[in-house]
Design a protein around this motif. Sequence first.
Motif, short mmCIF file in Angstrom:
data_model
loop_
_atom_site.label_atom_id
_atom_site.label_comp_id
_atom_site.label_asym_id
_atom_site.label_seq_id
_atom_site.Cartn_x
_atom_site.Cartn_y
_atom_site.Cartn_z
N GLN A 86 49.67 41.76 35.31
CA GLN A 86 48.92 40.66 34.56
C GLN A 86 48.22 41.13 33.24
O GLN A 86 47.99 40.70 32.37
CB GLN A 86 47.89 40.23 35.69
N LEU A 87 47.58 42.50 33.34
CA LEU A 87 47.20 43.20 32.20
C LEU A 87 48.26 43.11 31.11
O LEU A 87 47.95 42.90 29.96
CB LEU A 87 46.58 44.24 32.54
N THR A 88 49.50 43.53 31.59
CA THR A 88 50.50 43.83 30.49
C THR A 88 50.87 42.25 30.06
O THR A 88 50.98 42.09 28.70
CB THR A 88 51.80 43.91 31.16
N ARG A 89 51.09 41.34 30.77
CA ARG A 89 51.45 39.70 30.60
C ARG A 89 49.96 39.47 29.42
O ARG A 89 50.32 38.39 28.44
CB ARG A 89 51.22 38.81 31.64
N LEU A 90 48.80 39.76 29.83
CA LEU A 90 47.80 39.20 28.96
C LEU A 90 47.44 40.22 27.81
O LEU A 90 46.53 39.65 26.92
CB LEU A 90 46.67 38.98 29.97
N GLU A 91 48.22 41.16 27.71
CA GLU A 91 48.13 42.23 26.45
C GLU A 91 46.53 42.50 26.20
O GLU A 91 46.13 42.40 25.04
CB GLU A 91 48.58 41.33 25.30
N THR A 92 46.05 43.01 27.37
CA THR A 92 44.82 43.37 27.42
C THR A 92 44.48 44.55 28.37
O THR A 92 45.37 44.76 29.37
CB THR A 92 43.75 42.32 27.73
N ASP A 93 43.64 45.47 28.27
CA ASP A 93 43.29 46.66 29.16
C ASP A 93 42.25 46.37 30.01
O ASP A 93 42.11 47.07 30.99
CB ASP A 93 42.48 47.86 28.19
N TYR A 94 41.80 45.14 29.68
CA TYR A 94 40.56 44.80 30.90
C TYR A 94 40.45 43.14 30.97
O TYR A 94 40.80 42.42 29.99
CB TYR A 94 39.35 45.28 30.35
N LEU A 95 40.25 43.07 32.19
CA LEU A 95 39.89 41.38 32.37
C LEU A 95 38.29 41.07 32.55
O LEU A 95 37.80 41.81 32.99
CB LEU A 95 40.52 40.75 33.61
N ASP A 96 38.01 40.03 31.81
CA ASP A 96 36.48 39.88 31.91
C ASP A 96 36.10 39.30 33.52
O ASP A 96 35.14 39.62 34.00
CB ASP A 96 35.93 38.88 31.00
N PHE A 97 36.87 38.51 33.97
CA PHE A 97 36.56 38.00 35.37
C PHE A 97 37.98 37.90 36.01
O PHE A 97 39.10 37.41 35.57
CB PHE A 97 36.01 36.41 35.28
N TYR A 98 38.12 38.74 37.17
CA TYR A 98 39.23 38.71 38.05
C TYR A 98 39.03 37.90 39.38
O TYR A 98 37.87 38.49 40.07
CB TYR A 98 39.81 39.86 38.11
N LEU A 99 39.63 36.89 39.70
CA LEU A 99 39.29 36.18 40.85
C LEU A 99 40.34 36.21 41.91
O LEU A 99 41.50 36.10 41.50
CB LEU A 99 39.10 34.55 40.60
N LEU A 100 40.01 36.30 43.13
CA LEU A 100 41.05 36.05 44.12
C LEU A 100 41.14 34.58 44.30
O LEU A 100 40.33 33.68 44.25
CB LEU A 100 40.43 36.79 45.59
N HIS A 101 42.55 34.25 44.09
CA HIS A 101 42.77 32.91 43.91
C HIS A 101 42.91 32.06 45.19
O HIS A 101 43.63 32.47 45.97
CB HIS A 101 44.08 33.00 43.22
N GLY A 102 42.37 31.02 45.10
CA GLY A 102 42.45 29.88 46.08
C GLY A 102 42.09 30.51 47.45
O GLY A 102 42.67 30.19 48.47
N LEU A 103 41.00 31.20 47.75
CA LEU A 103 40.45 31.51 49.27
C LEU A 103 40.12 30.32 49.94
O LEU A 103 39.54 29.31 49.60
CB LEU A 103 39.16 32.31 48.85
N ASN A 104 40.66 30.26 51.00
CA ASN A 104 40.49 29.68 52.13
C ASN A 104 40.49 30.38 53.58
O ASN A 104 40.64 31.62 53.41
CB ASN A 104 41.56 28.58 52.31
N ARG A 105 40.35 29.95 54.61
CA ARG A 105 39.70 30.80 55.63
C ARG A 105 41.14 31.65 55.96
O ARG A 105 40.76 32.82 56.22
CB ARG A 105 39.89 29.72 57.16
N GLN A 106 42.21 31.18 56.03
CA GLN A 106 43.38 31.99 56.15
C GLN A 106 43.56 33.20 55.03
O GLN A 106 43.63 34.44 55.24
CB GLN A 106 44.54 31.24 56.27
N ALA A 107 43.45 32.76 53.81
CA ALA A 107 43.73 33.66 52.73
C ALA A 107 42.62 34.59 52.75
O ALA A 107 42.71 36.04 52.61
CB ALA A 107 43.57 33.05 51.68
N TRP A 108 41.55 34.29 52.99
CA TRP A 108 40.42 35.36 52.94
C TRP A 108 40.41 36.21 54.17
O TRP A 108 40.25 37.38 54.06
CB TRP A 108 38.96 34.33 53.34
N ALA A 109 40.99 35.74 55.23
CA ALA A 109 41.21 36.74 56.67
C ALA A 109 41.99 38.03 56.12
O ALA A 109 42.06 38.91 56.04
CB ALA A 109 41.79 36.04 57.91
N SER A 110 43.28 37.31 55.57
CA SER A 110 44.38 38.31 55.13
C SER A 110 43.85 39.29 53.99
O SER A 110 44.25 40.36 53.96
CB SER A 110 45.21 37.25 54.83
#
Length: 392
Positions: free
Chosen positions: A111-135
């Motif tokens: 993702q950093l390569t795609r976004l041509e940047t060394d850092y992200l301001d905000f990095y989010l775990l995408h689409g958390l729900n009960r199952q994704a959070w457990a995993s």
Amino acid sequence: MLYRKLGKTGCEVSALGFGCMRFPIVGGASAVDLFNPNKPIDEKLAGEMIDTAIDHGINYFDTAYPYHGGQSEGFVGKTLKPHREKLFLATKLPTWLVHGRDDFERILGEQLTRLETDYLDFYLLHGLNRQAWASMKELGALDFLSRALAEGRIRYAGFSFHDDVKIFKEIVDSYDWAMCLIQYNYFDENYQAGKEGLAYAASRGLGVVVMEPLRGGRLVDRIPEEVQKLWDSAPVKRTPAEWALRWVWNHSEVAAALSGMSSMAQLIENIRIAEGASADALSESELQLITRVRESYQSMLQIGCTGCAYCMPCPQGVNIPLNFSLYNDTFMFKDEDLNLMLYNHMLTPEQKASNCAECGECEEHCPQQIKVPEELQKVHARLAQQADNAAT
Ligand SMILES: NC(=O)c1ccc[n+]([C@@H]2O[C@H](COP(=O)([O-])OP(=O)(O)OC[C@H]3O[C@@H](n4cnc5c(N)ncnc54)[C@H](OP(=O)(O)O)[C@@H]3O)[C@@H](O)[C@H]2O)c1
């Protein structure tokens, strides 16, 4: 542009953020194209929109790994590069692609390569729900985020969310999150995290960014006659988009509302609205009007599900409230394409209505006394049937 503080981060973000999921597409687009890698972004027009957004003070851009079939991050990276230092760039870890610990590092690196940047301001775990959070917990996502923060590859950690408020609060309390991204609009005031989750996250210092302020466009498209009459009855004339966006910005706990604008006209309109939308600006009678609009939409419901999720968990894994919500939406918002796409491509086979084994366990718990298995059959017959039609 008005700016608001993003919780404890102290970052001053523009009230209107740019959602990079719905750029204009060459040859026009429908909702089913949002994740299609073979539908190229109209880079000329989308680039002009980004320049216009920056010129008008928009400083928050939200993308994600799968948007536009993986093209969004690359396009956003190269387009924002000249302005990088003065903007906030958010992207999300595709939680469903993480199967082992190494995947975290590999995907963030990509993702950093795609976004041509060394850092992200905000990095989010995408689409958390009960199952994704457990995993995510099991696979060590929280350690990974702490490491990425310490190394400066991400400045702030957050999560985006689609499930009920109980699990939302559990996630909020489980880590030192800087921010979260929730679905919030006047129709969904009590859906998913809802207003309870908004207040909870804000009270714990999390910056709250809102997605789907127009319910993905459904609150502005093909407005039913009875709803339009209500809007027309207001002394102040506003478009449905303006009513909906103002309602979101009326909440002081909301830092930014992201809109995925797909044309220059939408961008210009939303900038104009954002420039005048302070918190607590709507009058009591305006708020009552919006409540009447919500009730009008709700009167078109086919299945009286309130999304309380008492029916869950289903032993088969069927996501009962989500199936009902998609079905109801086809009657209320008449947006067939989007509901087809969601039912056929976003739900796992396990979550779909067709996976119901008719055990009836859910029915015992439903406060609305919905005949759940019977209604699930209708859901599948309508949405899957239409998918078959669409394919031919
Ligand atoms: N993390 C997640 O799980 C998740 C999920 C959803 C969204 N998001 C993020 O949140 C962002 C915002 O969500 P969203 O894109 O669903 O926002 P939204 O503002 O609710 O919906 C955007 C759609 O509304 C319509 N629209 C926007 N402005 C308009 C205007 N002034 N007049 C008429 N129609 C207008 C357009 O529909 P048409 O294109 O049909 O004209 C546009 O595609 C996304 O772009 C994405 O970055 C994240």
